[in-house]
Design a protein around this motif. Structure first.
Motif, short mmCIF file in Angstrom:
data_model
loop_
_atom_site.label_atom_id
_atom_site.label_comp_id
_atom_site.label_asym_id
_atom_site.label_seq_id
_atom_site.Cartn_x
_atom_site.Cartn_y
_atom_site.Cartn_z
N HIS A 279 14.20 -1.05 -5.73
CA HIS A 279 13.55 -0.57 -6.96
C HIS A 279 14.38 0.49 -7.68
CE1 HIS A 279 9.96 -2.86 -6.02
NE2 HIS A 279 10.02 -2.38 -4.80
N GLN A 280 15.58 0.71 -7.20
CA GLN A 280 16.52 1.66 -7.80
C GLN A 280 15.88 3.04 -7.97
OE1 GLN A 280 17.90 -0.32 -11.34
NE2 GLN A 280 19.03 -1.84 -10.17
N LEU A 281 15.30 3.53 -6.88
CA LEU A 281 14.68 4.85 -6.88
C LEU A 281 15.69 5.89 -6.37
CD1 LEU A 281 11.25 3.78 -5.38
CD2 LEU A 281 11.76 4.28 -7.77
N SER A 282 15.46 7.13 -6.68
CA SER A 282 16.41 8.18 -6.31
C SER A 282 16.33 8.57 -4.84
CB SER A 282 16.21 9.42 -7.19
OG SER A 282 14.90 9.93 -7.01
N ASN A 283 15.18 8.36 -4.18
CA ASN A 283 15.01 8.80 -2.80
C ASN A 283 14.12 7.85 -2.02
OD1 ASN A 283 16.41 11.40 -2.84
ND2 ASN A 283 14.79 12.02 -4.26
N SER A 284 14.19 7.99 -0.71
CA SER A 284 13.25 7.33 0.18
C SER A 284 12.58 8.42 1.01
CB SER A 284 13.95 6.33 1.09
OG SER A 284 14.85 6.99 1.96
N ASN A 285 11.42 8.11 1.58
CA ASN A 285 10.72 9.13 2.38
C ASN A 285 9.93 8.54 3.54
OD1 ASN A 285 8.76 7.97 0.75
ND2 ASN A 285 7.62 9.85 0.49
N LEU A 286 10.28 7.35 3.97
CA LEU A 286 9.62 6.77 5.13
C LEU A 286 10.14 7.46 6.37
CD1 LEU A 286 7.61 4.56 6.08
CD2 LEU A 286 9.61 3.09 6.43
N ALA A 287 9.24 7.97 7.19
CA ALA A 287 9.62 8.71 8.39
C ALA A 287 10.37 7.81 9.37
CB ALA A 287 8.37 9.29 9.06
N GLN A 288 11.28 8.41 10.09
CA GLN A 288 12.05 7.69 11.11
C GLN A 288 11.11 7.10 12.14
OE1 GLN A 288 14.93 10.13 13.07
NE2 GLN A 288 15.86 8.41 14.14
N GLY A 289 11.38 5.87 12.53
CA GLY A 289 10.55 5.19 13.53
C GLY A 289 9.47 4.31 12.92
N PHE A 290 9.22 4.47 11.63
CA PHE A 290 8.27 3.63 10.91
C PHE A 290 9.04 2.55 10.17
CE2 PHE A 290 5.89 7.46 11.56
CZ PHE A 290 4.56 7.11 11.56
N ALA B 16 0.83 -1.21 0.00
CA ALA B 16 0.00 0.00 0.00
C ALA B 16 0.87 1.25 0.00
CB ALA B 16 -0.93 0.00 1.21
N ALA B 17 1.98 1.21 0.72
CA ALA B 17 2.87 2.37 0.80
C ALA B 17 3.52 2.65 -0.55
CB ALA B 17 3.93 2.14 1.87
N LEU B 18 4.02 1.63 -1.20
CA LEU B 18 4.68 1.84 -2.49
C LEU B 18 3.71 2.41 -3.52
CD1 LEU B 18 6.98 -1.31 -2.73
CD2 LEU B 18 7.66 1.07 -2.27
N ARG B 19 2.47 1.95 -3.50
CA ARG B 19 1.46 2.49 -4.43
C ARG B 19 1.20 3.96 -4.18
NH1 ARG B 19 -0.75 -2.64 -3.80
NH2 ARG B 19 -2.23 -2.06 -2.18
N ARG B 20 1.45 4.42 -2.97
CA ARG B 20 1.17 5.81 -2.59
C ARG B 20 2.43 6.64 -2.46
NH1 ARG B 20 -2.59 2.37 -0.93
NH2 ARG B 20 -4.79 3.05 -0.88
N GLY B 21 3.56 6.09 -2.88
CA GLY B 21 4.80 6.85 -2.90
C GLY B 21 5.50 6.98 -1.57
N ILE B 22 5.23 6.07 -0.64
CA ILE B 22 5.93 6.06 0.65
C ILE B 22 6.96 4.94 0.56
CG2 ILE B 22 5.71 5.92 3.16
CD1 ILE B 22 4.14 8.25 1.88
N VAL B 23 8.23 5.30 0.56
CA VAL B 23 9.30 4.36 0.22
C VAL B 23 10.37 4.33 1.31
CG1 VAL B 23 11.05 3.81 -1.52
CG2 VAL B 23 8.91 4.89 -2.23
N SER B 24 10.66 3.14 1.80
CA SER B 24 11.75 2.97 2.77
C SER B 24 13.09 2.94 2.04
CB SER B 24 11.57 1.66 3.54
OG SER B 24 11.76 0.55 2.67
N GLU B 25 14.17 3.03 2.80
CA GLU B 25 15.50 2.96 2.18
C GLU B 25 15.72 1.61 1.49
OE1 GLU B 25 18.63 4.07 4.88
OE2 GLU B 25 17.70 6.03 5.26
N ALA B 26 15.24 0.54 2.12
CA ALA B 26 15.40 -0.79 1.52
C ALA B 26 14.65 -0.89 0.19
CB ALA B 26 14.92 -1.87 2.49
N GLU B 27 13.43 -0.36 0.15
CA GLU B 27 12.64 -0.40 -1.09
C GLU B 27 13.24 0.54 -2.13
OE1 GLU B 27 10.18 -2.52 -1.88
OE2 GLU B 27 10.38 -3.44 0.09
N GLN B 28 13.82 1.64 -1.69
CA GLN B 28 14.49 2.57 -2.61
C GLN B 28 15.60 1.83 -3.35
OE1 GLN B 28 16.84 5.53 -0.68
NE2 GLN B 28 17.69 6.29 -2.58
N GLN B 29 16.41 1.10 -2.61
CA GLN B 29 17.51 0.36 -3.21
C GLN B 29 17.00 -0.77 -4.10
OE1 GLN B 29 20.03 -0.78 0.06
NE2 GLN B 29 20.53 1.34 0.55
#
Length: 128
Positions: A96-107, A81-94
């Motif tokens: 899917h080879q995306l330029s950034n991650s934006n998952l808030a700290q603690g999540f 659900a997060a990926l479909r809505r553009g909420i990306v962790s550092e692991a998912e960023q790597q």
């Protein structure tokens, strides 16, 4: 009792997430244990590090982070659900080879298996 919350509502725009947050605090104040909060559907927006409320508005993302840190509560966003809505962790960023991650700290991003485990192991699961 041990509780898990499931939050389906967005961080802003409805009262759902704020109600879940207030409920979480009330549980803890009454002596119950809140093991985790699972953010699903539009609720995953609660985990965005890019949410910037106006100066006179309640910062719900920061409030969730504070609650989690203070009371050892897991904050999980459904990874699909997060990926479909553009909420990306550092692991998912790597991954899917995306330029950034934006998952808030603690999540953290987890799958529905984590929710299923909570359904089986907690005394109560409350959905918002």
């Amino acid at each position: 009792m041990n509780y898990c919350l499931v939050v389906n509502g967005p961080v802003y725009g409805t009262q759902t997430s704020r109600s879940a947050y207030l409920f979480a605090n009330a549980l803890i104040e009454k002596g119950h244990t809140l093991k985790g909060v699972f953010f699903y559907q539009d609720g995953v927006n609660n985990g965005s590090a890019l949410t910037v409320p106006a100066n006179d508005e309640f910062d719900l993302v920061a409030a969730w982070q504070s609650l989690a840190q203070k009371h050892n509560v897991r904050l999980e966003t459904c990874v699909a659900a997060a990926l479909r809505r553009g909420i990306v962790s550092e692991a998912e960023q790597q991954l899917h080879q995306l330029s950034n991650s934006n998952l808030a700290q603690g999540f953290e991003q987890t799958g529905l298996g984590s929710l299923a485990e909570s359904l089986l192991t907690q005394d109560r699961v409350v959905q918002f």
